[in-house]
Enzyme design. Structure first.
Site, PDB file in Angstrom:
ATOM      1  N   ALA A  69       0.825  -1.214   0.000  1.00  0.00           N
ATOM      2  CA  ALA A  69       0.000   0.000   0.000  1.00  0.00           C
ATOM      3  C   ALA A  69       0.857   1.262   0.000  1.00  0.00           C
ATOM      4  CB  ALA A  69      -0.958   0.003   1.184  1.00  0.00           C
ATOM      5  N   THR A  70       2.071   1.187   0.531  1.00  0.00           N
ATOM      6  CA  THR A  70       2.947   2.369   0.496  1.00  0.00           C
ATOM      7  C   THR A  70       3.188   2.782  -0.949  1.00  0.00           C
ATOM      8  OG1 THR A  70       4.031   1.765   2.569  1.00  0.00           O
ATOM      9  CG2 THR A  70       5.252   3.237   1.101  1.00  0.00           C
ATOM     10  N   HIS A 200      -0.680  -7.836   3.321  1.00  0.00           N
ATOM     11  CA  HIS A 200      -0.337  -8.332   4.663  1.00  0.00           C
ATOM     12  C   HIS A 200      -1.238  -7.798   5.769  1.00  0.00           C
ATOM     13  CE1 HIS A 200       2.000  -4.985   6.661  1.00  0.00           C
ATOM     14  NE2 HIS A 200       2.110  -4.561   5.417  1.00  0.00           N
ATOM     15  N   CYS A 325       5.305   1.902  12.217  1.00  0.00           N
ATOM     16  CA  CYS A 325       6.325   2.724  11.555  1.00  0.00           C
ATOM     17  C   CYS A 325       6.965   3.685  12.530  1.00  0.00           C
ATOM     18  CB  CYS A 325       5.731   3.548  10.422  1.00  0.00           C
ATOM     19  SG  CYS A 325       4.383   2.758   9.575  1.00  0.00           S
TER      20      CYS A 325
END
Ligand SMILES: *Cc1c(COP(=O)(O)O)cnc(C)c1O
Length: 377
Positions: A69-70, A200, A325
């Site tokens: 998704a990043t 994930h 993160c």
């Protein structure tokens, strides 16, 4: 170990792993090769693309594979902004929300260097974007609006049915980060132009995700990488067949189990919340008045109890304070700060997230571990 951190990542479902194995060393063809090895891999990739499209109600041609998704968020935001600038569009405003994932916020902010105008909107105390705030921001001609479906720290859902109408009335493109939402609640692509997914977060392997790119009307993007032009020219590079196959299977499982998972997971979550309220009189539920994901339990512990100290005293319990993160950071969660929490209040907040493989006894054990930790403090 008790794992209550499903929002940072989920274990790969065994059923998913089974499907992936042959594609590593038996069926290893390059899906972009024309011979039989390639064709077999290509067929598996296209099957997975269809499984993912079905989960979100898209056409398979609208699904572009990325590394996660990043990358999907970067491609959506930078790709759209750069395309419109290149064709001479004069709009420069890009709007997003203060509680978005870092990869969205940083993508939007980075566009300032390229002459765009980033606008980052605040949220209310429950983490929701007020439709009036969005309307006001869209008074100036706006190219793109990026709003997450569900927050990765609090599980708070944005009111997409209402917000998406405002975006469309303003004539802007709408991108939705669905990394936490897809596979956990039913999703709709109505009035959505671009949507990001992550394998994930839905019991698939890490390192694979997708960007939904609407075809009718067609949304155009500039790619981030130069290369062989795979994925309809939007994402060059050889597709990792085992990961793609795993992601497809994870999507199919999620669709099949959606309502069972929702019921089971929210039941456990409510059970855990009930027990925490008894254990910690004065505990608060963050985002309490907002709609939230089934597994979400972001709580604020009573005064004097710091979340990091509790975690240190309960090493067998895997939970977190902010997102993975920024977890190593001692600075408070920017998501909670945006909801108006003081640094002191944010330091008392704990993110617990329940998932498909959490058991009733995991919940009981987690409560015992927390009880012991607080006693030790
Ligand atoms: C996890 C997550 C991402 C990043 O996804 P990756 O596949 O790990 O790159 C983006 N947005 C949200 C809301 C997430 O939860």
């Amino acid at each position: 170990m008790i794992y209550l951190d499903y929002f940072s990542t989920t274990p790969c479902d065994k059923v998913v792993l089974e499907k992936m194995i042959p594609w590593f060393s038996e069926d290893y063809g390059n899906p972009h090769s024309v011979h039989a090895f390639g064709q077999k891999a290509s067929d598996a990739v296209e099957h997975a693309r269809q499984q993912i499209a079905t989960l979100i109600g898209a056409e398979s041609r609208e699904v572009i594979f990325t590394s996660g998704a990043t990358e999907a968020n970067n491609l959506a935001i930078k790709g759209a902004a750069r395309y419109f600038k290149k064709i001479g569009d004069e709009r420069r405003r890009i709007v997003t929300v203060a509680t978005e994932h870092k990869c969205v916020l940083e993508s939007v902010r980075s566009l300032e260097e390229e002459g765009f105008e980033p606008v980052i909107l605040g949220v209310d105390q429950f983490g929701r974007l007020d439709p009036e705030t969005l309307k006001e921001a869209l008074q100036a001609p706006t190219l793109l609006v990026s709003i997450m479906g569900a927050n990765n720290e609090t599980g708070v859902l944005q009111n997409l049915p209402v917000l998406s109408k405002i975006v469309k009335e303003a004539g802007a493109l709408l991108h939705v980060d669905m990394a936490q939402l897809a596979g956990k609640l039913p999703v709709t692509l109505e009035r959505v132009d671009l949507a990001s997914l992550s394998s994930h977060k839905m019991y698939g392997p890490k390192g694979i995700g997708a960007l939904y790119v609407r075809r009718r009307p067609r949304v155009r993007l500039l790619p981030l990488f130069s290369g062989g032009g795979q994925e309809r020219g939007l994402r060059s590079g050889t597709l990792p067949t085992p990961l793609v196959v795993g992601f497809g299977e994870a999507a199919e499982q999620a669709a099949k189990r959606l309502h069972t998972d929702i019921e089971y997971i929210s039941g456990l979550r409510d059970d855990l919340w009930g027990k925490l309220k008894v254990l910690f009189p004065g505990i608060e539920l963050n985002g309490a008045e907002a709609e939230r994901l089934p597994g979400a339990l972001n709580v604020c512990l009573p005064e004097g109890i710091r979340a990091l100290e509790v975690m240190a005293k309960a090493p067998e319990l895997a939970v977190s304070t902010g997102s993975a993160c920024t977890a190593a950071d001692v600075t408070p969660s920017y998501v909670l700060t945006a909801m108006g929490f003081s640094d002191e209040k944010a330091s008392r907040c704990l993110r617990l997230s329940v998932g498909r493989f959490t058991s009733k006894s995991d919940i009981d054990r987690a409560v015992t571990l927390l009880e012991e930790a607080v006693r030790a403090l």
